[in-house]
Design a protein around this motif. Structure first.
Motif, mmCIF file in Angstrom:
data_model
loop_
_atom_site.group_PDB
_atom_site.id
_atom_site.type_symbol
_atom_site.label_atom_id
_atom_site.label_comp_id
_atom_site.label_asym_id
_atom_site.label_seq_id
_atom_site.Cartn_x
_atom_site.Cartn_y
_atom_site.Cartn_z
ATOM 1 N N GLN A 264 2.035 113.204 83.270
ATOM 2 C CA GLN A 264 3.275 113.202 83.731
ATOM 3 C C GLN A 264 3.197 113.169 85.528
ATOM 4 O O GLN A 264 4.018 113.739 86.132
ATOM 5 N N GLN A 265 2.548 112.246 85.956
ATOM 6 C CA GLN A 265 2.286 111.959 87.569
ATOM 7 C C GLN A 265 3.500 110.901 87.691
ATOM 8 O O GLN A 265 3.401 110.557 88.867
ATOM 9 N N LYS A 266 4.366 110.427 86.839
ATOM 10 C CA LYS A 266 5.382 109.634 87.460
ATOM 11 C C LYS A 266 6.545 110.550 88.180
ATOM 12 O O LYS A 266 7.275 109.912 88.868
ATOM 13 N N MET B 279 5.745 111.868 91.082
ATOM 14 C CA MET B 279 5.361 111.522 92.518
ATOM 15 C C MET B 279 5.721 110.097 92.777
ATOM 16 O O MET B 279 5.638 109.716 93.858
ATOM 17 N N SER B 280 6.029 109.158 91.760
ATOM 18 C CA SER B 280 6.175 107.984 92.086
ATOM 19 C C SER B 280 7.481 107.757 92.942
ATOM 20 O O SER B 280 7.751 106.936 93.734
ATOM 21 N N GLY B 281 8.426 108.929 92.884
ATOM 22 C CA GLY B 281 9.718 108.605 93.718
ATOM 23 C C GLY B 281 9.619 108.854 95.310
ATOM 24 O O GLY B 281 10.311 108.505 95.854
ATOM 25 N N TRP C 235 7.145 107.336 96.718
ATOM 26 C CA TRP C 235 6.796 106.095 97.426
ATOM 27 C C TRP C 235 7.551 104.893 97.169
ATOM 28 O O TRP C 235 7.466 103.714 97.536
ATOM 29 N N LYS C 236 8.698 105.119 96.335
ATOM 30 C CA LYS C 236 9.590 104.052 95.838
ATOM 31 C C LYS C 236 10.270 103.576 96.974
ATOM 32 O O LYS C 236 11.184 104.614 97.710
ATOM 33 N N ASP C 237 10.349 102.351 97.211
ATOM 34 C CA ASP C 237 11.351 101.870 98.556
ATOM 35 C C ASP C 237 10.915 102.653 99.735
ATOM 36 O O ASP C 237 11.713 102.815 100.500
#
Length: 67
Positions: free
Chosen positions: A19-21, A23-25, A27-29
């Motif tokens: 469920q490490q998705k 943290m992707s917010g 680094w996104k854009d």
């Protein structure tokens, strides 16, 4: 009447490798976010940095003139 102590269970938070998705917010854009922050705050940055740069330049000139 005496109060009885209440046992509380500890809560442990952990981040599952599946469920490490979440943290992707962050680094996104990232370049777009940095550009937006700079364009919104350029005046404040200029007003903050100009006295610092001016003081540094004055000190360097003073030191050069003294030696």
């Amino acid at each position: 009447m005496a109060k009885q102590p209440v046992r509380m269970k500890a809560v442990v938070y952990a981040l599952s490798p599946f469920q490490q998705k979440v943290m992707s917010g962050l680094w996104k854009d990232l370049p777009g976010k940095i550009k937006q922050k700079v364009s919104e705050n350029w005046l404040n940055a200029f007003l903050f940095l100009s006295p610092l740069v001016g003081t540094y330049a004055y000190v360097q000139q003073y030191k050069k003139r003294k030696s």
